[in-house]
Design a protein around this motif. Structure first.
Motif, PDB file in Angstrom:
ATOM      1  N   MET A   1      21.410  36.125  28.035  1.00 19.36           N
ATOM      2  CA  MET A   1      22.568  36.964  28.345  1.00 19.36           C
ATOM      3  C   MET A   1      23.744  36.109  28.803  1.00 19.36           C
ATOM      4  SD  MET A   1      21.253  38.646  31.940  1.00 19.36           S
ATOM      5  CE  MET A   1      19.508  38.570  31.524  1.00 19.36           C
ATOM      6  N   GLN A   2      24.929  36.665  28.652  1.00 15.79           N
ATOM      7  CA  GLN A   2      26.150  36.020  29.113  1.00 15.79           C
ATOM      8  C   GLN A   2      26.611  36.745  30.372  1.00 15.79           C
ATOM      9  OE1 GLN A   2      27.874  33.276  27.862  1.00 15.79           O
ATOM     10  NE2 GLN A   2      29.086  33.491  29.729  1.00 15.79           N
ATOM     11  N   ILE A   3      26.783  36.012  31.444  1.00 17.40           N
ATOM     12  CA  ILE A   3      27.193  36.603  32.710  1.00 17.40           C
ATOM     13  C   ILE A   3      28.662  36.293  32.972  1.00 17.40           C
ATOM     14  CG2 ILE A   3      26.809  36.647  35.201  1.00 17.40           C
ATOM     15  CD1 ILE A   3      24.563  37.896  33.541  1.00 17.40           C
ATOM     16  N   THR A   4      29.396  37.314  33.377  1.00 16.98           N
ATOM     17  CA  THR A   4      30.789  37.134  33.780  1.00 16.98           C
ATOM     18  C   THR A   4      30.989  37.725  35.170  1.00 16.98           C
ATOM     19  OG1 THR A   4      31.459  39.231  32.761  1.00 16.98           O
ATOM     20  CG2 THR A   4      31.626  37.232  31.400  1.00 16.98           C
ATOM     21  N   CYS A   5      32.040  37.278  35.803  1.00 22.41           N
ATOM     22  CA  CYS A   5      32.353  37.766  37.151  1.00 22.41           C
ATOM     23  C   CYS A   5      33.815  38.188  37.225  1.00 22.41           C
ATOM     24  CB  CYS A   5      32.100  36.680  38.199  1.00 22.41           C
ATOM     25  SG  CYS A   5      30.373  36.260  38.455  1.00 22.41           S
ATOM     26  N   SER A   6      34.080  39.192  38.019  1.00 18.87           N
ATOM     27  CA  SER A   6      35.449  39.580  38.351  1.00 18.87           C
ATOM     28  C   SER A   6      35.776  39.013  39.718  1.00 18.87           C
ATOM     29  CB  SER A   6      35.578  41.103  38.379  1.00 18.87           C
ATOM     30  OG  SER A   6      35.272  41.656  37.114  1.00 18.87           O
ATOM     31  N   ILE A   7      36.943  38.411  39.826  1.00 15.80           N
ATOM     32  CA  ILE A   7      37.302  37.742  41.072  1.00 15.80           C
ATOM     33  C   ILE A   7      38.685  38.179  41.535  1.00 15.80           C
ATOM     34  CG2 ILE A   7      37.749  35.518  42.176  1.00 15.80           C
ATOM     35  CD1 ILE A   7      35.697  34.235  40.458  1.00 15.80           C
ATOM     36  N   GLY A   8      38.768  38.461  42.847  1.00 13.36           N
ATOM     37  CA  GLY A   8      40.046  38.765  43.478  1.00 13.36           C
ATOM     38  C   GLY A   8      40.332  37.737  44.550  1.00 13.36           C
ATOM     39  N   LEU A   9      41.609  37.427  44.754  1.00 11.18           N
ATOM     40  CA  LEU A   9      41.996  36.403  45.735  1.00 11.18           C
ATOM     41  C   LEU A   9      43.195  36.884  46.522  1.00 11.18           C
ATOM     42  CD1 LEU A   9      42.018  33.509  46.943  1.00 11.18           C
ATOM     43  CD2 LEU A   9      43.372  32.806  44.947  1.00 11.18           C
ATOM     44  N   GLY A  10      43.147  36.686  47.823  1.00 11.38           N
ATOM     45  CA  GLY A  10      44.275  37.058  48.670  1.00 11.38           C
ATOM     46  C   GLY A  10      44.345  36.190  49.900  1.00 11.38           C
ATOM     47  N   THR A  11      45.509  36.160  50.531  1.00  8.88           N
ATOM     48  CA  THR A  11      45.672  35.445  51.793  1.00  8.88           C
ATOM     49  C   THR A  11      46.026  36.447  52.886  1.00  8.88           C
ATOM     50  OG1 THR A  11      48.002  34.995  51.254  1.00  8.88           O
ATOM     51  CG2 THR A  11      46.397  33.285  50.730  1.00  8.88           C
ATOM     52  N   TYR A  12      45.617  36.126  54.066  1.00  8.85           N
ATOM     53  CA  TYR A  12      45.811  37.036  55.192  1.00  8.85           C
ATOM     54  C   TYR A  12      47.279  37.111  55.603  1.00  8.85           C
ATOM     55  CZ  TYR A  12      45.507  38.967  59.896  1.00  8.85           C
ATOM     56  OH  TYR A  12      45.691  39.742  61.013  1.00  8.85           O
ATOM     57  N   VAL A  13      47.706  38.340  55.879  1.00 13.38           N
ATOM     58  CA  VAL A  13      49.063  38.590  56.365  1.00 13.38           C
ATOM     59  C   VAL A  13      48.974  38.882  57.858  1.00 13.38           C
ATOM     60  CG1 VAL A  13      51.101  40.055  56.200  1.00 13.38           C
ATOM     61  CG2 VAL A  13      49.774  39.510  54.137  1.00 13.38           C
ATOM     62  N   LEU A  14      49.756  38.177  58.659  1.00 17.03           N
ATOM     63  CA  LEU A  14      49.702  38.354  60.106  1.00 17.03           C
ATOM     64  C   LEU A  14      49.882  39.820  60.495  1.00 17.03           C
ATOM     65  CD1 LEU A  14      51.721  35.284  61.480  1.00 17.03           C
ATOM     66  CD2 LEU A  14      49.257  35.681  61.564  1.00 17.03           C
ATOM     67  N   GLY A  15      49.000  40.288  61.369  1.00 20.45           N
ATOM     68  CA  GLY A  15      49.061  41.670  61.825  1.00 20.45           C
ATOM     69  C   GLY A  15      48.182  42.615  61.029  1.00 20.45           C
ATOM     70  N   GLU A  16      47.648  42.140  59.920  1.00 20.17           N
ATOM     71  CA  GLU A  16      46.830  42.978  59.050  1.00 20.17           C
ATOM     72  C   GLU A  16      45.439  43.179  59.663  1.00 20.17           C
ATOM     73  OE1 GLU A  16      46.148  43.195  54.222  1.00 20.17           O
ATOM     74  OE2 GLU A  16      46.196  41.246  55.202  1.00 20.17           O
ATOM     75  N   LYS A  17      44.925  44.401  59.577  1.00 26.72           N
ATOM     76  CA  LYS A  17      43.577  44.687  60.034  1.00 26.72           C
ATOM     77  C   LYS A  17      42.563  44.139  59.040  1.00 26.72           C
ATOM     78  CE  LYS A  17      44.827  47.145  63.648  1.00 26.72           C
ATOM     79  NZ  LYS A  17      44.576  46.661  65.022  1.00 26.72           N
ATOM     80  N   HIS A  18      41.356  43.806  59.550  1.00 25.64           N
ATOM     81  CA  HIS A  18      40.371  43.190  58.666  1.00 25.64           C
ATOM     82  C   HIS A  18      39.948  44.126  57.538  1.00 25.64           C
ATOM     83  CE1 HIS A  18      37.504  45.439  61.210  1.00 25.64           C
ATOM     84  NE2 HIS A  18      36.675  45.332  60.209  1.00 25.64           N
ATOM     85  N   GLU A  19      39.885  45.451  57.822  1.00 23.33           N
ATOM     86  CA  GLU A  19      39.502  46.408  56.778  1.00 23.33           C
ATOM     87  C   GLU A  19      40.534  46.410  55.658  1.00 23.33           C
ATOM     88  OE1 GLU A  19      40.017  47.208  59.965  1.00 23.33           O
ATOM     89  OE2 GLU A  19      38.412  48.512  60.745  1.00 23.33           O
ATOM     90  N   ALA A  20      41.802  46.382  56.024  1.00 21.28           N
ATOM     91  CA  ALA A  20      42.894  46.395  55.045  1.00 21.28           C
ATOM     92  C   ALA A  20      42.878  45.111  54.213  1.00 21.28           C
ATOM     93  CB  ALA A  20      44.240  46.560  55.736  1.00 21.28           C
TER      94      ALA A  20
END
Length: 282
Positions: free
Chosen positions: A258-277
């Motif tokens: 089988m051929q395996i692929t992954c979906s990837i998201g990337l972000g950086t933290y914004v000061l004041g942002e809650k961890h859930e957000a």
């Protein structure tokens, strides 16, 4: 079960004869026994080494036993070490002061050897129990915080670390990057190839991610086929290179039939942002 030889006892008395008497009673119990006739030198040694029990005289020159006990109890390293006073003073005031200074027991000289052995054994057994309990608690804490399939941190542990790292970013205004990785079509893989093969794929992807990350990064399996990679003090440019390396490695890795692929998201933290957000945004 811990052996008596693993427990260190320090005997402090300015009279060597008294020390020899104590050693004579305790040596057959198998403990690791140390002694010193100089209370100041003994104090420094107790700060430098770890002892499980201290047998302490009161009436000593330069530094009496009560003051020595107080110093030990005021130090973070030695405050939990149990102290038994061995003293010829039998008045209520002295005995009360001994317990007020932090002692766990008081034996009046001249003492009965069997009584000394019994009291020492009692406090060492308590010490054993506390140490064994701590080991069990540490193991339990690790189990609670670890994903059983991959050995990575689980979601509970990851969220705790994320909260801590967000606090650090707020204080030092540094970069904090988060990568979200999801194995594509995992449900279909489990249906077609079976859950055993599906688990093998999850473990293999976890290994790829673990080998691709920086030593200071935190990797967790947060749900099913989903992983999160937290990278403290990592710019978006560096994070992008790591993500590209992960994708390249996954594409080039051979998986059974089988051929395996992954979906990837990337972000950086914004000061004041809650961890859930932060998690939801990535």
């Amino acid at each position: 079960m811990l052996e008596n030889s693993e427990f260190k006892i320090m005997i402090v008395d300015d009279e060597i004869f008294n020390i020899e008497v104590v050693i004579g009673f305790l040596e057959d119990e198998g403990y690791s026994l140390s002694y010193n006739t100089n209370p100041k030198i003994a104090l420094q040694r107790m700060f430098d080494e770890d002892f499980d029990l201290i047998l302490l005289d009161i009436n000593m020159p330069e530094l009496n036993g009560l003051d020595l006990c107080k110093r030990l109890k005021n130090d973070l390293k030695t405050k939990e070490t149990p102290i038994i006073f061995l003293s010829a003073f039998n008045d209520t005031k002295t005995i009360t002061n001994a317990f007020s200074s932090g002692a766990v027991d008081y034996i009046i000289k001249p003492f009965n050897g069997l009584e000394l052995i019994a009291r020492v054994n009692t406090h060492i057994e308590l010490r054993k129990y506390i140490q064994e309990l701590r080991v069990k608690q540490e193991k339990l804490a690790k189990i609670v915080a670890t994903d059983s399939l991959t050995g990575l941190a689980n979601r509970l542990r990851f969220v705790s670390i994320l909260k801590r790292e967000i606090t650090q970013v707020t204080e030092v205004n540094s970069h904090l990057s988060l990568v979200y990785i999801k194995i594509d079509n995992m449900q279909r893989i489990n249906t077609v190839y079976g859950y055993k093969n599906g688990d093998a794929i999850i473990v293999k992807i976890a290994k790829i991610l673990n080998e691709s990350k920086k030593d200071t990064s935190i990797l967790a399996r947060i749900f099913g086929a989903e992983f999160a990679l937290l990278m403290p003090n990592t710019s978006i440019e560096t994070s992008n290179r790591i993500v590209k390396n992960i994708l390249t490695t996954v594409r080039s890795t051979k998986f059974t039939n089988m051929q395996i692929t992954c979906s990837i998201g990337l972000g950086t933290y914004v000061l004041g942002e809650k961890h859930e957000a932060f998690l939801q945004r990535v």
